[in-house]
Design a protein around this motif. Structure first.
Motif, PDB file in Angstrom:
ATOM      1  N   ASP A  88     -31.427  18.428 -28.606  1.00 19.65           N
ATOM      2  CA  ASP A  88     -30.172  18.233 -29.739  1.00 19.65           C
ATOM      3  C   ASP A  88     -29.832  19.749 -29.757  1.00 19.65           C
ATOM      4  O   ASP A  88     -28.907  20.018 -29.959  1.00 19.65           O
ATOM      5  N   TRP A  89     -30.995  20.642 -30.168  1.00 23.95           N
ATOM      6  CA  TRP A  89     -30.691  22.078 -30.376  1.00 23.95           C
ATOM      7  C   TRP A  89     -30.106  22.751 -29.546  1.00 23.95           C
ATOM      8  O   TRP A  89     -29.285  23.709 -29.291  1.00 23.95           O
ATOM      9  N   ALA A  90     -30.508  22.371 -27.980  1.00 25.97           N
ATOM     10  CA  ALA A  90     -30.106  23.076 -26.837  1.00 25.97           C
ATOM     11  C   ALA A  90     -28.516  22.603 -26.702  1.00 25.97           C
ATOM     12  O   ALA A  90     -27.716  23.524 -26.372  1.00 25.97           O
ATOM     13  N   ILE A  91     -28.195  21.160 -26.958  1.00 24.31           N
ATOM     14  CA  ILE A  91     -26.838  20.803 -26.933  1.00 24.31           C
ATOM     15  C   ILE A  91     -25.893  21.462 -27.871  1.00 24.31           C
ATOM     16  O   ILE A  91     -24.807  22.041 -27.703  1.00 24.31           O
ATOM     17  N   ASP A  92     -26.467  21.563 -29.065  1.00 21.97           N
ATOM     18  CA  ASP A  92     -25.652  22.602 -30.143  1.00 21.97           C
ATOM     19  C   ASP A  92     -25.244  23.761 -29.941  1.00 21.97           C
ATOM     20  O   ASP A  92     -24.231  24.316 -30.337  1.00 21.97           O
ATOM     21  N   HIS A  93     -26.239  24.375 -29.307  1.00 22.34           N
ATOM     22  CA  HIS A  93     -25.877  25.770 -28.809  1.00 22.34           C
ATOM     23  C   HIS A  93     -25.839  26.113 -27.329  1.00 22.34           C
ATOM     24  O   HIS A  93     -26.198  27.216 -26.847  1.00 22.34           O
ATOM     25  N   ARG A  94     -25.280  25.075 -26.533  1.00 25.36           N
ATOM     26  CA  ARG A  94     -25.001  25.399 -25.180  1.00 25.36           C
ATOM     27  C   ARG A  94     -26.057  26.040 -24.300  1.00 25.36           C
ATOM     28  O   ARG A  94     -25.582  26.587 -23.670  1.00 25.36           O
ATOM     29  N   MET A  95     -27.137  25.500 -24.673  1.00 28.76           N
ATOM     30  CA  MET A  95     -28.066  25.832 -23.621  1.00 28.76           C
ATOM     31  C   MET A  95     -28.625  24.816 -22.877  1.00 28.76           C
ATOM     32  O   MET A  95     -28.597  23.616 -22.972  1.00 28.76           O
ATOM     33  N   GLU A  96     -29.034  25.253 -21.641  1.00 26.48           N
ATOM     34  CA  GLU A  96     -29.662  24.312 -20.418  1.00 26.48           C
ATOM     35  C   GLU A  96     -31.061  24.220 -20.621  1.00 26.48           C
ATOM     36  O   GLU A  96     -31.491  25.322 -20.642  1.00 26.48           O
ATOM     37  N   LEU A  97     -31.669  23.195 -20.753  1.00 25.73           N
ATOM     38  CA  LEU A  97     -32.819  23.088 -20.752  1.00 25.73           C
ATOM     39  C   LEU A  97     -33.584  22.706 -19.461  1.00 25.73           C
ATOM     40  O   LEU A  97     -33.312  21.835 -18.880  1.00 25.73           O
ATOM     41  N   ILE A  98     -34.498  23.589 -19.221  1.00 24.76           N
ATOM     42  CA  ILE A  98     -35.045  23.562 -18.002  1.00 24.76           C
ATOM     43  C   ILE A  98     -36.527  23.549 -17.937  1.00 24.76           C
ATOM     44  O   ILE A  98     -37.301  24.511 -18.739  1.00 24.76           O
ATOM     45  N   GLN A  99     -37.306  22.932 -17.413  1.00 25.74           N
ATOM     46  CA  GLN A  99     -38.674  22.646 -17.379  1.00 25.74           C
ATOM     47  C   GLN A  99     -39.184  23.253 -16.233  1.00 25.74           C
ATOM     48  O   GLN A  99     -38.963  23.098 -15.250  1.00 25.74           O
ATOM     49  N   VAL A 100     -40.355  23.831 -16.413  1.00 27.08           N
ATOM     50  CA  VAL A 100     -40.966  24.880 -15.391  1.00 27.08           C
ATOM     51  C   VAL A 100     -42.589  24.614 -15.427  1.00 27.08           C
ATOM     52  O   VAL A 100     -43.203  24.511 -16.518  1.00 27.08           O
ATOM     53  N   ALA A 101     -43.084  24.491 -14.251  1.00 28.82           N
ATOM     54  CA  ALA A 101     -44.514  24.534 -14.107  1.00 28.82           C
ATOM     55  C   ALA A 101     -45.153  25.479 -13.394  1.00 28.82           C
ATOM     56  O   ALA A 101     -44.456  26.152 -12.326  1.00 28.82           O
ATOM     57  N   PHE A 102     -46.234  25.474 -13.265  1.00 27.63           N
ATOM     58  CA  PHE A 102     -47.053  26.551 -12.711  1.00 27.63           C
ATOM     59  C   PHE A 102     -46.727  26.781 -10.951  1.00 27.63           C
ATOM     60  O   PHE A 102     -46.603  27.444 -10.213  1.00 27.63           O
ATOM     61  N   ASN A 103     -46.823  25.362 -10.379  1.00 29.46           N
ATOM     62  CA  ASN A 103     -46.782  25.236  -8.924  1.00 29.46           C
ATOM     63  C   ASN A 103     -45.303  24.834  -8.488  1.00 29.46           C
ATOM     64  O   ASN A 103     -45.180  24.292  -7.484  1.00 29.46           O
ATOM     65  N   ASP A 104     -44.179  25.355  -9.270  1.00 31.59           N
ATOM     66  CA  ASP A 104     -42.928  25.227  -9.114  1.00 31.59           C
ATOM     67  C   ASP A 104     -42.767  25.774  -7.425  1.00 31.59           C
ATOM     68  O   ASP A 104     -43.225  26.985  -7.005  1.00 31.59           O
TER      69      ASP A 104
END
Length: 250
Positions: free
Chosen positions: A138-154
């Motif tokens: 919700d915070w990301a949407i309100d502030h026009r942020m794109e939420l991206i999940q990162v893992a060590f083995n990407d």
């Protein structure tokens, strides 16, 4: 940032992996002239342009916007062309640190607004995040942020690698976002392999006879047409990316 670099601010609590996220981008290098890992630089090269990025990294524990003077806040945001905010989804306090930057973030007009959930786990990106992430989304949407999940083995894909069969995730998505941005300082590539100067710089030769107001050579006209064509191609690509962008959820 120097005049030829595009400034990107990176915020996050200590030990959330800010340096890891940026250093995972192919070609990223630490600027040895400043404190270790506080500034990293990256040259991005796409089919259409080249640009130099400078990432300034800050620990949120050492940054209290509310106590800074207007001049200090202005200097921090000066020439800023993007944000990368990093937190640990398994430690709610690291997100609270970022949420305190809300007012500052809203003062900066930029299309590069990435909120990175660094899982720091041996798991693939896209794994279900812990409970409580609805608040983050919700915070990301309100502030026009794109939420991206990162893992060590990407697995990391290069800027120019085309793969329309699946959506990019993790570090690859961060790289894609950076390579799909019309940076203030960039060099357009021409079809013949050459480069145009900074897109904000004046064209050195217009190809016009000033005394008659007419084109002096056919080569000058072709050069202008090529420049316009290159810019149009970039705008089309950016528009296409914006249409595809969405908040990455579990």
């Amino acid at each position: 940032a120097s005049s030829e670099y595009n400034k990107v601010l990176v915020f996050g609590a200590s030990a959330v992996g800010k340096g890891y996220v940026i250093s995972s981008l192919p070609g990223a290098q630490i600027d040895q002239s400043v404190a270790p890992s506080r500034v990293m630089k990256l040259d991005v090269s796409t089919r259409y342009y080249e640009a130099k990025l400078e990432f300034s990294i800050f620990d949120t524990e050492d940054l209290d916007i509310s106590t800074m003077t207007k001049e200090q806040v202005k200097e921090l945001g000066s020439e800023c062309q993007g944000f990368v905010l990093v937190y640990n989804p398994y430690d709610a306090s690291t997100f609270e640190h970022l949420s305190r930057l809300s007012s500052f973030i809203e003062t900066i007009d930029t299309s590069v607004r990435l909120l990175v959930a660094n899982t720091k786990q041996e798991s693939k990106s896209g794994q279900r995040l812990p409970r409580g992430e609805a608040k983050v989304r919700d915070w990301a949407i309100d502030h026009r942020m794109e939420l991206i999940q990162v893992a060590f083995n990407d697995e990391v894909r290069e800027c120019e690698e085309e793969d329309e069969s699946r959506e990019k995730r993790g570090i690859s998505r961060i790289l894609e976002a950076l390579c799909s941005t019309m940076w203030k300082h960039l060099q357009l590539k021409t079809r013949g392999g050459g480069k145009h100067a900074d897109r904000h710089a004046a064209v050195a030769t217009r190809g016009f006879d000033e005394s008659e107001g007419s084109e002096s050579t056919s080569e000058a006209k072709a050069a202008r047409n090529e420049d316009k064509s290159s810019k149009n191609r970039i705008l089309l690509v950016c528009d296409d990316v914006k249409m595809k962008m969405s908040i990455v959820t579990s």
